[in-house]
Design a protein around this motif. Structure first.
Motif, PDB file in Angstrom:
ATOM      1  N   GLY A  24      -8.269 -71.787  -7.916  1.00 48.90           N
ATOM      2  CA  GLY A  24      -7.874 -71.010  -6.755  1.00 48.90           C
ATOM      3  C   GLY A  24      -9.067 -70.374  -6.077  1.00 48.90           C
ATOM      4  N   ARG A  25      -8.867 -69.129  -5.672  1.00 49.09           N
ATOM      5  CA  ARG A  25      -9.906 -68.414  -4.930  1.00 49.09           C
ATOM      6  C   ARG A  25      -9.755 -66.928  -5.172  1.00 49.09           C
ATOM      7  NH1 ARG A  25      -7.195 -69.423   1.112  1.00 49.09           N
ATOM      8  NH2 ARG A  25      -5.326 -68.155   0.761  1.00 49.09           N
ATOM      9  N   VAL A  26     -10.799 -66.203  -4.904  1.00 49.28           N
ATOM     10  CA  VAL A  26     -10.780 -64.743  -4.991  1.00 49.28           C
ATOM     11  C   VAL A  26     -10.411 -64.184  -3.632  1.00 49.28           C
ATOM     12  CG1 VAL A  26     -12.213 -62.689  -5.319  1.00 49.28           C
ATOM     13  CG2 VAL A  26     -12.449 -64.646  -6.874  1.00 49.28           C
ATOM     14  N   ARG A  27      -9.611 -63.133  -3.640  1.00 42.92           N
ATOM     15  CA  ARG A  27      -9.343 -62.380  -2.411  1.00 42.92           C
ATOM     16  C   ARG A  27      -9.773 -60.928  -2.618  1.00 42.92           C
ATOM     17  NH1 ARG A  27      -6.636 -62.685   2.297  1.00 42.92           N
ATOM     18  NH2 ARG A  27      -5.639 -64.679   1.768  1.00 42.92           N
ATOM     19  N   ILE A  28     -10.534 -60.439  -1.629  1.00 41.23           N
ATOM     20  CA  ILE A  28     -10.920 -59.020  -1.614  1.00 41.23           C
ATOM     21  C   ILE A  28     -10.259 -58.414  -0.385  1.00 41.23           C
ATOM     22  CG2 ILE A  28     -12.831 -57.374  -1.587  1.00 41.23           C
ATOM     23  CD1 ILE A  28     -14.638 -59.593  -2.685  1.00 41.23           C
ATOM     24  N   PRO A  29      -9.151 -57.690  -0.553  1.00 44.61           N
ATOM     25  CA  PRO A  29      -8.395 -57.203   0.601  1.00 44.61           C
ATOM     26  C   PRO A  29      -9.175 -56.261   1.507  1.00 44.61           C
ATOM     27  CG  PRO A  29      -7.071 -57.109  -1.395  1.00 44.61           C
ATOM     28  CD  PRO A  29      -8.466 -57.410  -1.818  1.00 44.61           C
ATOM     29  N   ILE A  30     -10.026 -55.450   0.908  1.00 46.51           N
ATOM     30  CA  ILE A  30     -10.859 -54.552   1.719  1.00 46.51           C
ATOM     31  C   ILE A  30     -12.304 -54.693   1.235  1.00 46.51           C
ATOM     32  CG2 ILE A  30     -11.276 -52.188   2.464  1.00 46.51           C
ATOM     33  CD1 ILE A  30      -8.363 -51.553   1.879  1.00 46.51           C
ATOM     34  N   LEU A  31     -13.061 -55.488   1.951  1.00 46.37           N
ATOM     35  CA  LEU A  31     -14.469 -55.691   1.623  1.00 46.37           C
ATOM     36  C   LEU A  31     -15.304 -54.951   2.659  1.00 46.37           C
ATOM     37  CD1 LEU A  31     -16.730 -57.061   0.019  1.00 46.37           C
ATOM     38  CD2 LEU A  31     -16.460 -59.059   1.498  1.00 46.37           C
ATOM     39  N   HIS A  32     -16.066 -53.965   2.211  1.00 46.95           N
ATOM     40  CA  HIS A  32     -16.869 -53.162   3.134  1.00 46.95           C
ATOM     41  C   HIS A  32     -18.274 -53.040   2.562  1.00 46.95           C
ATOM     42  CE1 HIS A  32     -17.274 -49.295   5.768  1.00 46.95           C
ATOM     43  NE2 HIS A  32     -17.791 -50.364   6.332  1.00 46.95           N
ATOM     44  N   ALA A  33     -19.253 -53.442   3.348  1.00 51.02           N
ATOM     45  CA  ALA A  33     -20.653 -53.347   2.933  1.00 51.02           C
ATOM     46  C   ALA A  33     -21.497 -53.123   4.172  1.00 51.02           C
ATOM     47  CB  ALA A  33     -21.080 -54.617   2.211  1.00 51.02           C
ATOM     48  N   PRO A  34     -22.694 -52.563   4.022  1.00 52.05           N
ATOM     49  CA  PRO A  34     -23.567 -52.354   5.185  1.00 52.05           C
ATOM     50  C   PRO A  34     -23.859 -53.671   5.904  1.00 52.05           C
ATOM     51  CG  PRO A  34     -24.381 -51.133   3.281  1.00 52.05           C
ATOM     52  CD  PRO A  34     -23.280 -52.006   2.784  1.00 52.05           C
ATOM     53  N   GLU A  35     -24.108 -53.571   7.188  1.00 47.09           N
ATOM     54  CA  GLU A  35     -24.405 -54.754   7.984  1.00 47.09           C
ATOM     55  C   GLU A  35     -25.597 -55.511   7.390  1.00 47.09           C
ATOM     56  OE1 GLU A  35     -25.088 -55.966  12.692  1.00 47.09           O
ATOM     57  OE2 GLU A  35     -25.116 -53.867  12.045  1.00 47.09           O
ATOM     58  N   ASN A  36     -25.515 -56.840   7.447  1.00 48.50           N
ATOM     59  CA  ASN A  36     -26.542 -57.776   6.971  1.00 48.50           C
ATOM     60  C   ASN A  36     -26.587 -57.907   5.446  1.00 48.50           C
ATOM     61  OD1 ASN A  36     -27.346 -58.252   9.652  1.00 48.50           O
ATOM     62  ND2 ASN A  36     -28.724 -56.468   9.583  1.00 48.50           N
ATOM     63  N   THR A  37     -25.695 -57.219   4.733  1.00 48.57           N
ATOM     64  CA  THR A  37     -25.641 -57.382   3.274  1.00 48.57           C
ATOM     65  C   THR A  37     -25.118 -58.774   2.936  1.00 48.57           C
ATOM     66  OG1 THR A  37     -25.198 -55.023   2.961  1.00 48.57           O
ATOM     67  CG2 THR A  37     -24.680 -56.497   1.117  1.00 48.57           C
ATOM     68  N   THR A  38     -25.804 -59.451   2.023  1.00 49.45           N
ATOM     69  CA  THR A  38     -25.360 -60.769   1.567  1.00 49.45           C
ATOM     70  C   THR A  38     -24.716 -60.627   0.193  1.00 49.45           C
ATOM     71  OG1 THR A  38     -27.083 -61.924   2.821  1.00 49.45           O
ATOM     72  CG2 THR A  38     -26.071 -63.114   0.985  1.00 49.45           C
ATOM     73  N   ILE A  39     -23.434 -60.886   0.141  1.00 48.94           N
ATOM     74  CA  ILE A  39     -22.651 -60.770  -1.095  1.00 48.94           C
ATOM     75  C   ILE A  39     -22.360 -62.169  -1.607  1.00 48.94           C
ATOM     76  CG2 ILE A  39     -20.477 -59.931  -2.078  1.00 48.94           C
ATOM     77  CD1 ILE A  39     -20.437 -57.971   0.415  1.00 48.94           C
ATOM     78  N   THR A  40     -22.528 -62.389  -2.890  1.00 47.70           N
ATOM     79  CA  THR A  40     -22.242 -63.715  -3.458  1.00 47.70           C
ATOM     80  C   THR A  40     -21.256 -63.596  -4.607  1.00 47.70           C
ATOM     81  OG1 THR A  40     -24.127 -63.603  -4.981  1.00 47.70           O
ATOM     82  CG2 THR A  40     -24.493 -64.632  -2.832  1.00 47.70           C
ATOM     83  N   LEU A  41     -20.420 -64.622  -4.730  1.00 49.10           N
ATOM     84  CA  LEU A  41     -19.478 -64.755  -5.834  1.00 49.10           C
ATOM     85  C   LEU A  41     -19.701 -66.131  -6.465  1.00 49.10           C
ATOM     86  CD1 LEU A  41     -17.929 -63.110  -3.363  1.00 49.10           C
ATOM     87  CD2 LEU A  41     -16.053 -63.138  -4.994  1.00 49.10           C
ATOM     88  N   ILE A  42     -20.101 -66.143  -7.725  1.00 47.85           N
ATOM     89  CA  ILE A  42     -20.363 -67.389  -8.446  1.00 47.85           C
ATOM     90  C   ILE A  42     -19.269 -67.560  -9.497  1.00 47.85           C
ATOM     91  CG2 ILE A  42     -22.051 -68.730  -9.738  1.00 47.85           C
ATOM     92  CD1 ILE A  42     -24.199 -66.774  -8.727  1.00 47.85           C
ATOM     93  N   HIS A  43     -18.613 -68.714  -9.490  1.00 48.29           N
ATOM     94  CA  HIS A  43     -17.439 -68.946 -10.314  1.00 48.29           C
ATOM     95  C   HIS A  43     -17.754 -69.864 -11.486  1.00 48.29           C
ATOM     96  CE1 HIS A  43     -16.229 -68.044  -6.178  1.00 48.29           C
ATOM     97  NE2 HIS A  43     -15.068 -67.624  -6.636  1.00 48.29           N
ATOM     98  N   ALA A  44     -17.200 -69.556 -12.658  1.00 51.73           N
ATOM     99  CA  ALA A  44     -17.359 -70.420 -13.825  1.00 51.73           C
ATOM    100  C   ALA A  44     -16.191 -70.193 -14.774  1.00 51.73           C
ATOM    101  CB  ALA A  44     -18.684 -70.154 -14.534  1.00 51.73           C
ATOM    102  N   GLU A  45     -16.043 -71.144 -15.716  1.00 48.33           N
ATOM    103  CA  GLU A  45     -14.894 -71.102 -16.620  1.00 48.33           C
ATOM    104  C   GLU A  45     -15.139 -70.286 -17.878  1.00 48.33           C
ATOM    105  OE1 GLU A  45     -12.526 -75.158 -16.233  1.00 48.33           O
ATOM    106  OE2 GLU A  45     -14.573 -75.492 -16.924  1.00 48.33           O
ATOM    107  N   VAL A  46     -16.403 -70.180 -18.302  1.00 46.87           N
ATOM    108  CA  VAL A  46     -16.692 -69.561 -19.589  1.00 46.87           C
ATOM    109  C   VAL A  46     -17.947 -68.700 -19.500  1.00 46.87           C
ATOM    110  CG1 VAL A  46     -15.625 -71.390 -20.965  1.00 46.87           C
ATOM    111  CG2 VAL A  46     -18.042 -71.577 -20.317  1.00 46.87           C
ATOM    112  N   LEU A  47     -18.105 -67.893 -20.521  1.00 46.61           N
ATOM    113  CA  LEU A  47     -19.369 -67.206 -20.759  1.00 46.61           C
ATOM    114  C   LEU A  47     -20.096 -67.918 -21.889  1.00 46.61           C
ATOM    115  CD1 LEU A  47     -18.256 -63.445 -20.730  1.00 46.61           C
ATOM    116  CD2 LEU A  47     -19.105 -64.822 -18.815  1.00 46.61           C
TER     117      LEU A  47
END
Length: 877
Positions: free
Chosen positions: A340-363
């Protein structure tokens, strides 16, 4: 006696009846009842009423017990025509019929290519050799008072449409993945509720999806089908005064680049909120900076309305833990390996901020385990515009349990995971007194959900996600019990036939759609995998009783056996051809998954005999008498040659492995009871010597417990099921698995990930054990195609003291529980009941039945065998 009720009127194998492409759709209905007052109820006749437009309803009375896929009694539907249907039935000792069902709607799609007046449009020419930036399209139009409105839409790529700022439908990755050179799905939506008098706007966003995106392992290939994203759509609006307006795609539409910079299946999405054009899906938006669209050649592929339901969000999963790793990374654990996918209903960060989400099955080593992903990045990137944002991906999906987030601090309440898969109707459930067995069944169900995303795939996370034919061939019976797969797998088989029949010698591609480069993986015939052309249609016919599935695939089946199979002088498989055979044998080295204990040609030959017999049966059903005789004679000859080649007079095999022995037992390749007894005893010996650990790969694992039961070793089957040492079904569960793994030791006891390149934690194939849970542990299997007659024959054993199953047949819901046996048989059906330890059959009609029988758990626990100095500590629960 009260009459049952009628529910769930449906058409063909179609998910909804909206946009059906058959002008005379067959009709089915199910029964519901206070089952205690509908004892032994069987239908004797039915009435159908059909309402078409302003005309008076048509009425038809038919003397028949059939309630599944009955013929359409009226004249054919026309393109875009809608009708309503309701049913009532007669039966039992009551003269009066049942109450009428509620009205069910059926709506015909566009039956002729000539009715597509839409043009194929795209944006400015893009010379990029890399990922394509998604495009947006829009068109303003006017409408009067609306009586009905349909949107017919497709894309080369994947799309999301909007009318007046509201999303059209809840489909994801529409129109799905097909063999684009042959077949292209189009979607049909009822958009009347979204329209208003005056100005309206339709807006559509299109991404590369499977059409132009990178697909395949070892780097894969881009732009396999084309290097431009294309939109084809037409709105068909009927006003209250009877007027009709069509708004088609053409160069009058406008286009602009999306705020999505890239959107790739393997690598994820990059969304730059600074480039977002607020309100672009509404009429108030000023599109002066947008460019005219460009018309290109209309696709040559056949435009088809899919029978399968769409991919949807089917469940919301909340995180269970926020982890800080030894290296200081922030990881969210959702507690379940999912797709599936992640949903962030309210995502707020300063302008020009680069946010990343890296997905994996295990640690692995308490850090995110990305090595099994190979070169798939599985990373979503958001560049903030400094405004609050309800964010999720739009045209990609990931296989994950864990998400590493950088430059934004999550909490357990600020994000969720949305589960995505083809929204199949659930039909089968199983539970027992054994928690780990229940977890095994649950894990297999999760793996099926994750890998049934538009097509049946092998894994949902790494740089692959392809329609491997071997996986679905062996998992088909399990899948078709858990969910109604008739529409989805039936559509996929159409693609299989289209691609197979254009290859040299009618060889079935290893993956469908076939996107692997022949330089990387040449097309050559293979048993087990290519046998899906015969065995999967047969599975669907058994499950749903639909002979049209067989008729539609018949050319593909016969071409495979007559042209595709590469034979030796004895008409068995040519021994010079390499066979995958018992792929992923547990003893195979991590980098040599085809290095099996069982000879690949033996596996192939056993399958060839079996498939030839099945095709002879199919030919009889379809009344292809000449072929029925031909394949029947060939089956007898091949079976004799197999026995001469591999089987001794006493029933011992040249290939003395669990897989070889299981194949000859399950496929009935032995002649005498003494042969069967000796082969069964040899299999028992091998299982005990293996200390009940799994010793089979792709070919043997789906049938090993069935073979033990057939040979009379029920307790050994339970003992194998309950073994916890690796390799075993219970080992991954003891390691915290929430889905089925590709390898028994995908994760090793020390928490390290298997070093092989092929190490997925979400592969349904080895979960095919659930078919045995349904059939023998819970004891429910079909006696006639479509489940009109059912066998109820539970086989208790092991430490399982209770097992329950529920299956929604074509007639209603079948239920049963163990060990005091309670059976619920739906109306218009019968069950044959065989109690544990007995041979006598009881035939019962609809109703509720309770039985008691004495049972002793003789022979439990069975013991392993080996040198006396070995310590055989029991490892089961």
């Amino acid at each position: 006696m009260a009459q049952p009720g009628i529910t769930t009127v449906s058409f063909e194998q179609h998910a909804t009846g909206l946009g059906i492409e058959i002008p005379t759709p067959r009709i089915s209905w199910k029964f519901t009842a206070d089952i205690n007052t509908s004892q032994n109820w069987e239908q004797t006749a039915y009435d159908i009423e059909i309402s078409r437009g302003a005309n008076a309803p048509e009425s038809y009375h038919v003397e028949s017990s059939d309630s599944v896929l009955v013929p359409w009694p009226s004249h054919p539907l026309q393109s875009r025509e809608a009708a309503r249907v309701r049913i009532r039935a007669y039966g039992g000792s009551v003269v009066e019929p049942t109450e009428w069902s509620t009205w069910a709607s059926v709506d015909c799609g566009l039956l002729s290519r000539d009715e597509w007046v839409a043009k194929a449009i795209t944006g400015p020419k893009n010379e990029s050799k890399g990922p394509l930036r998604p495009l947006r399209f829009r068109k303003v139009f006017t409408s009067n008072s609306v009586r009905s409105a349909r949107l017919y839409i497709t894309s080369l790529g994947v799309f999301q449409a909007y009318i007046n700022g509201l999303p059209v439908g809840d489909h994801f990755m529409a129109p799905g993945w097909t063999s684009y050179r042959h077949r292209l799905n189009y979607e049909v939506f009822d958009i009347a509720p979204l329209l208003r008098e005056g100005d309206n706007v339709i807006a559509v966003e299109v991404a590369e999806g499977w059409y132009a995106g990178r697909l395949g392992f070892l780097g894969g290939r881009r732009h396999i089908y084309g290097d431009e994203m294309v939109l084809i759509a037409q709105l068909d609006i009927e006003s209250e005064d009877g007027g009709r307006t069509i708004i088609p795609t053409n160069p009058s539409w406008k286009t602009h680049a999306s705020a999505l910079i890239t959107s790739e299946i393997y690598d994820g999405e990059v969304y730059d909120a600074r480039e977002e054009q607020e309100g672009w899906t509404t009429t108030s938006f000023n599109d002066n900076t947008w460019l005219p669209t460009r018309e290109i050649d209309f696709p040559k592929a056949e435009l088809v309305a899919p029978n399968a339901p769409p991919v949807r969000v089917t469940q919301i999963i909340k995180p269970v833990e926020i982890i800080t790793t030894p290296s200081g990374k922030t990881i969210v654990d959702f507690g379940q390996n999912l797709v599936g996918r992640v949903r962030i209903p309210i995502l707020h960060a300063p302008e020009n901020t680069t946010i990343t989400l890296i997905h994996a099955e295990v640690l692995e080593n308490n850090e995110l385990g990305i090595r099994p992903l190979r070169i798939a990045k599985c990373t979503d990137t958001i560049i903030s515009a400094g405004k609050k944002l309800n964010w999720t991906t739009r045209f990609t999906f990931h296989g994950f349990r864990y998400v590493q987030i950088e430059n934004w601090m999550p909490s357990l309440t600020t994000l969720v995971a949305e589960v995505l898969h083809t929204d199949l109707h659930r039909t089968g459930w199983f539970t027992s007194s054994h928690p780990m067995i229940n977890k095994l069944h649950e894990n297999a169900t999760w793996s099926m959900r994750g890998n049934f995303l538009s097509i049946p795939t092998d894994c949902p996370q790494r740089d692959e996600r392809l329609g491997w034919t071997g996986d679905i061939q062996i998992f088909g019976p399990s899948a078709s019990f858990l969910y109604n797969t008739a529409g989805m797998l039936g559509d996929w088989l159409k693609d299989l036939a289209a691609e197979q029949l254009t290859t040299k010698d009618a060889i079935v591609p290893f993956v469908v759609p076939g996107v692997i480069s022949e330089k990387l993986w040449p097309i050559f015939p293979q048993a087990v995998w290519d046998d899906v052309a015969v065995l999967l249609p047969w599975t669907l016919y058994q499950s749903y009783g639909d002979t049209q599935i067989l008729a539609r695939q018949y050319e593909s089946m016969t071409a495979w056996l007559d042209l595709g199979v590469q034979r030796g002088n004895d008409r068995l498989w040519d021994e010079e051809l390499w066979q995958l055979g018992d792929w992923l044998d547990p003893t195979a080295p991590p980098d040599q998954p085809g290095n099996s204990r069982t000879d690949g040609t033996l596996v192939a030959d056993a399958y060839l005999v079996h498939v030839t017999r099945v095709l002879s049966e199919i030919s009889k059903i379809l009344k292809h008498e000449e072929n029925a005789v031909r394949y029947g004679k060939d089956y007898i000859h091949l079976r004799e040659r197999f026995q001469a080649k591999y089987v001794s007079n006493d029933g011992y095999l040249v290939g003395d492995t669990q897989t070889a022995l299981a194949l000859v037992l399950v496929f009935d390749l032995l002649d005498s009871q003494s042969q069967i007894a000796n082969a069964g005893a040899r299999l028992s010996r091998n299982v005990r010597r293996a200390k009940f650990q799994v010793s089979t790969g792709f070919a043997g694992t789906p049938i090993i417990t069935h073979a033990l039961v057939k040979a009379g070793y029920v307790q050994l089957a339970y003992r194998m099921l309950q073994e916890k040492n690796c390799p075993s079904w219970m080992y991954p569960i003891s390691m915290g698995a929430t889905t089925i793994w590709e390898r028994w030791d995908s994760m090793r006891p020390d928490g390290s990930v298997n070093p092989g390149e092929m190490t997925s934690f979400n592969h349904y194939a080895l979960g095919s054990i659930v078919h045995w849970l349904h059939k023998d542990v819970a004891g429910v299997s079909l006696l006639e195609p479509g489940w009109k007659r059912v066998l109820v024959k539970p086989l208790p054993g092991g430490t399982v003291t209770r097992a329950e199953v529920q299956y929604e047949t074509a007639f209603g819901v079948l239920e049963r529980g163990l060990f005091k046996l309670r059976v619920v048989v739906p109306p218009n059906s019968k069950a044959v009941v065989v109690l544990p330890g007995e041979v006598d059959e009881r035939v019962v009609g609809s109703g509720v039945y309770e039985f008691e029988v004495g049972f002793k758990n003789v022979g439990w626990p069975p013991k392993a065998s080996g040198p006396p100095m070995w310590d055989f500590e029991d490892s089961y629960v």
